[in-house]
Design a protein around this motif. Structure first.
Motif, PDB file in Angstrom:
ATOM      1  N   THR A  44     -13.401  24.433 -81.359  1.00  0.00           N
ATOM      2  CA  THR A  44     -14.705  24.495 -82.011  1.00  0.00           C
ATOM      3  C   THR A  44     -15.769  24.122 -80.984  1.00  0.00           C
ATOM      4  O   THR A  44     -15.653  23.079 -80.326  1.00  0.00           O
ATOM      5  CB  THR A  44     -14.775  23.522 -83.201  1.00  0.00           C
ATOM      6  OG1 THR A  44     -13.705  23.812 -84.092  1.00  0.00           O
ATOM      7  CG2 THR A  44     -16.096  23.651 -83.942  1.00  0.00           C
ATOM      8  N   ALA A  45     -16.778  24.972 -80.851  1.00  0.00           N
ATOM      9  CA  ALA A  45     -17.879  24.709 -79.922  1.00  0.00           C
ATOM     10  C   ALA A  45     -19.178  24.564 -80.701  1.00  0.00           C
ATOM     11  O   ALA A  45     -19.506  25.413 -81.535  1.00  0.00           O
ATOM     12  CB  ALA A  45     -18.004  25.845 -78.908  1.00  0.00           C
ATOM     13  N   THR A  46     -19.879  23.473 -80.442  1.00  0.00           N
ATOM     14  CA  THR A  46     -21.223  23.259 -80.978  1.00  0.00           C
ATOM     15  C   THR A  46     -22.107  22.842 -79.826  1.00  0.00           C
ATOM     16  O   THR A  46     -21.626  22.616 -78.713  1.00  0.00           O
ATOM     17  CB  THR A  46     -21.242  22.142 -82.058  1.00  0.00           C
ATOM     18  OG1 THR A  46     -21.008  20.882 -81.415  1.00  0.00           O
ATOM     19  CG2 THR A  46     -20.235  22.383 -83.154  1.00  0.00           C
ATOM     20  N   GLN A  47     -23.386  22.703 -80.096  1.00  0.00           N
ATOM     21  CA  GLN A  47     -24.293  22.287 -79.036  1.00  0.00           C
ATOM     22  C   GLN A  47     -23.981  20.876 -78.546  1.00  0.00           C
ATOM     23  O   GLN A  47     -24.406  20.482 -77.475  1.00  0.00           O
ATOM     24  CB  GLN A  47     -25.746  22.382 -79.488  1.00  0.00           C
ATOM     25  CG  GLN A  47     -26.153  21.320 -80.502  1.00  0.00           C
ATOM     26  CD  GLN A  47     -27.583  21.502 -80.966  1.00  0.00           C
ATOM     27  OE1 GLN A  47     -27.945  22.567 -81.425  1.00  0.00           O
ATOM     28  NE2 GLN A  47     -28.375  20.465 -80.828  1.00  0.00           N
ATOM     29  N   TYR A  48     -23.228  20.126 -79.313  1.00  0.00           N
ATOM     30  CA  TYR A  48     -22.915  18.746 -78.952  1.00  0.00           C
ATOM     31  C   TYR A  48     -21.623  18.591 -78.168  1.00  0.00           C
ATOM     32  O   TYR A  48     -21.400  17.568 -77.542  1.00  0.00           O
ATOM     33  CB  TYR A  48     -22.847  17.875 -80.210  1.00  0.00           C
ATOM     34  CG  TYR A  48     -24.124  17.934 -80.996  1.00  0.00           C
ATOM     35  CD1 TYR A  48     -25.295  17.377 -80.489  1.00  0.00           C
ATOM     36  CD2 TYR A  48     -24.175  18.574 -82.214  1.00  0.00           C
ATOM     37  CE1 TYR A  48     -26.481  17.458 -81.190  1.00  0.00           C
ATOM     38  CE2 TYR A  48     -25.355  18.650 -82.932  1.00  0.00           C
ATOM     39  CZ  TYR A  48     -26.506  18.090 -82.409  1.00  0.00           C
ATOM     40  OH  TYR A  48     -27.677  18.173 -83.103  1.00  0.00           O
ATOM     41  N   GLY A  49     -20.733  19.583 -78.232  1.00  0.00           N
ATOM     42  CA  GLY A  49     -19.483  19.457 -77.498  1.00  0.00           C
ATOM     43  C   GLY A  49     -18.439  20.451 -77.940  1.00  0.00           C
ATOM     44  O   GLY A  49     -18.684  21.325 -78.775  1.00  0.00           O
ATOM     45  N   LEU A  50     -17.277  20.285 -77.358  1.00  0.00           N
ATOM     46  CA  LEU A  50     -16.145  21.155 -77.613  1.00  0.00           C
ATOM     47  C   LEU A  50     -15.014  20.290 -78.154  1.00  0.00           C
ATOM     48  O   LEU A  50     -14.665  19.276 -77.562  1.00  0.00           O
ATOM     49  CB  LEU A  50     -15.722  21.808 -76.290  1.00  0.00           C
ATOM     50  CG  LEU A  50     -14.781  22.975 -76.330  1.00  0.00           C
ATOM     51  CD1 LEU A  50     -15.517  24.210 -76.855  1.00  0.00           C
ATOM     52  CD2 LEU A  50     -14.258  23.264 -74.943  1.00  0.00           C
ATOM     53  N   THR A  51     -14.463  20.675 -79.304  1.00  0.00           N
ATOM     54  CA  THR A  51     -13.327  19.972 -79.888  1.00  0.00           C
ATOM     55  C   THR A  51     -12.163  20.949 -79.917  1.00  0.00           C
ATOM     56  O   THR A  51     -12.324  22.094 -80.342  1.00  0.00           O
ATOM     57  CB  THR A  51     -13.649  19.495 -81.319  1.00  0.00           C
ATOM     58  OG1 THR A  51     -14.809  18.670 -81.269  1.00  0.00           O
ATOM     59  CG2 THR A  51     -12.502  18.713 -81.918  1.00  0.00           C
ATOM     60  N   PHE A  52     -11.013  20.506 -79.449  1.00  0.00           N
ATOM     61  CA  PHE A  52      -9.872  21.411 -79.416  1.00  0.00           C
ATOM     62  C   PHE A  52      -8.579  20.678 -79.709  1.00  0.00           C
ATOM     63  O   PHE A  52      -8.437  19.496 -79.454  1.00  0.00           O
ATOM     64  CB  PHE A  52      -9.781  22.145 -78.073  1.00  0.00           C
ATOM     65  CG  PHE A  52      -9.789  21.246 -76.869  1.00  0.00           C
ATOM     66  CD1 PHE A  52      -8.600  20.842 -76.283  1.00  0.00           C
ATOM     67  CD2 PHE A  52     -10.977  20.810 -76.321  1.00  0.00           C
ATOM     68  CE1 PHE A  52      -8.601  20.021 -75.177  1.00  0.00           C
ATOM     69  CE2 PHE A  52     -10.994  19.988 -75.212  1.00  0.00           C
ATOM     70  CZ  PHE A  52      -9.805  19.594 -74.635  1.00  0.00           C
ATOM     71  N   THR A  53      -7.650  21.436 -80.294  1.00  0.00           N
ATOM     72  CA  THR A  53      -6.325  20.940 -80.640  1.00  0.00           C
ATOM     73  C   THR A  53      -5.320  21.973 -80.159  1.00  0.00           C
ATOM     74  O   THR A  53      -5.483  23.160 -80.412  1.00  0.00           O
ATOM     75  CB  THR A  53      -6.192  20.770 -82.168  1.00  0.00           C
ATOM     76  OG1 THR A  53      -7.243  19.940 -82.626  1.00  0.00           O
ATOM     77  CG2 THR A  53      -4.865  20.142 -82.532  1.00  0.00           C
ATOM     78  N   ASP A  54      -4.285  21.514 -79.486  1.00  0.00           N
ATOM     79  CA  ASP A  54      -3.251  22.411 -78.984  1.00  0.00           C
ATOM     80  C   ASP A  54      -1.902  21.951 -79.534  1.00  0.00           C
ATOM     81  O   ASP A  54      -1.088  21.385 -78.826  1.00  0.00           O
ATOM     82  CB  ASP A  54      -3.248  22.413 -77.460  1.00  0.00           C
ATOM     83  CG  ASP A  54      -2.424  23.556 -76.877  1.00  0.00           C
ATOM     84  OD1 ASP A  54      -1.963  24.413 -77.658  1.00  0.00           O
ATOM     85  OD2 ASP A  54      -2.255  23.594 -75.651  1.00  0.00           O
ATOM     86  N   GLY A  55      -1.720  22.149 -80.829  1.00  0.00           N
ATOM     87  CA  GLY A  55      -0.486  21.756 -81.502  1.00  0.00           C
ATOM     88  C   GLY A  55      -0.795  21.155 -82.862  1.00  0.00           C
ATOM     89  O   GLY A  55      -1.802  20.484 -83.028  1.00  0.00           O
ATOM     90  N   ARG A  56       0.069  21.409 -83.825  1.00  0.00           N
ATOM     91  CA  ARG A  56      -0.158  20.912 -85.185  1.00  0.00           C
ATOM     92  C   ARG A  56      -0.242  19.392 -85.255  1.00  0.00           C
ATOM     93  O   ARG A  56      -1.025  18.836 -85.996  1.00  0.00           O
ATOM     94  CB  ARG A  56       0.946  21.405 -86.120  1.00  0.00           C
ATOM     95  CG  ARG A  56       0.784  22.838 -86.510  1.00  0.00           C
ATOM     96  CD  ARG A  56       1.881  23.269 -87.483  1.00  0.00           C
ATOM     97  NE  ARG A  56       1.687  24.645 -87.874  1.00  0.00           N
ATOM     98  CZ  ARG A  56       2.058  25.696 -87.161  1.00  0.00           C
ATOM     99  NH1 ARG A  56       2.647  25.530 -86.001  1.00  0.00           N
ATOM    100  NH2 ARG A  56       1.844  26.918 -87.599  1.00  0.00           N
ATOM    101  N   ASP A  57       0.590  18.720 -84.490  1.00  0.00           N
ATOM    102  CA  ASP A  57       0.625  17.262 -84.531  1.00  0.00           C
ATOM    103  C   ASP A  57      -0.245  16.623 -83.458  1.00  0.00           C
ATOM    104  O   ASP A  57      -0.308  15.406 -83.363  1.00  0.00           O
ATOM    105  CB  ASP A  57       2.063  16.768 -84.370  1.00  0.00           C
ATOM    106  CG  ASP A  57       2.958  17.260 -85.500  1.00  0.00           C
ATOM    107  OD1 ASP A  57       2.442  17.421 -86.631  1.00  0.00           O
ATOM    108  OD2 ASP A  57       4.156  17.483 -85.261  1.00  0.00           O
ATOM    109  N   ALA A  58      -0.902  17.435 -82.649  1.00  0.00           N
ATOM    110  CA  ALA A  58      -1.729  16.902 -81.563  1.00  0.00           C
ATOM    111  C   ALA A  58      -3.046  16.350 -82.109  1.00  0.00           C
ATOM    112  O   ALA A  58      -3.606  16.872 -83.067  1.00  0.00           O
ATOM    113  CB  ALA A  58      -2.021  17.996 -80.542  1.00  0.00           C
TER     114      ALA A  58
END
Length: 156
Positions: free
Chosen positions: A52-66
């Motif tokens: 997810t990218a917004t003007q405030y930052g990037l949030t990312f998940t690489d795995g269901r339990d991550a």
């Protein structure tokens, strides 16, 4: 003495928090696209990726339990995402659900199913499901840049 030290520490903590909030507000003032959000997700039985990218930052998940990770996004990177959106998608974003996907391997477990979502204010616009690693041409530059910014390689 302890009381004075506690007050001094509390004052420093509050001042530091205010300064960083002020710097963040000033930095986001140079950014375009307030209220815009871009999200890419890819899911299969053995894989889960979400960026997810917004003007405030990037949030990312690489795995269901991550645990989701958050990182800053540079003004230049954010503005390039917004520029592409404004030039190529903004006038036809409501038709995002109608775009033609280049392949459909995800329909028979040949690839992870991916989607791309643009949120403008409180309205969400989604692409149809497409193959992870093969996004539709209209959103490919956005998807590729988000994957690169998150440090995730595209696994076909």
């Amino acid at each position: 003495m302890k009381k004075i030290l506690s007050i001094l520490i509390l004052t420093m903590v509050v001042a530091t928090g205010c300064c960083s909030a002020k710097k963040k507000a000033e930095a986001s003032a140079d950014r375009k696209g307030a209220g815009l959000e871009f999200e890419y997700s890819a899911v299969s039985r053995g894989m889960f990726k979400k960026i997810t990218a917004t003007q405030y930052g990037l949030t990312f998940t690489d795995g269901r339990d991550a645990k989701p990770q958050t990182t800053e996004i540079s003004t230049a990177d954010w503005n390039s995402l917004v520029d592409y959106y404004e030039k190529n998608l903004s006038k036809k974003v409501s038709g995002l659900s109608e775009i033609e996907v280049p392949s459909k391997k995800h329909q028979f477990d040949g690839a992870a199913a991916a989607t791309f979502t643009v949120t403008v204010g409180d309205q969400q616009y989604n692409t149809p499901a497409f193959d992870h690693g093969n996004p539709p041409a209209q959103v490919k530059p956005l998807v590729d840049k988000m994957i690169r910014l998150a440090g995730m390689e595209t696994n076909k």
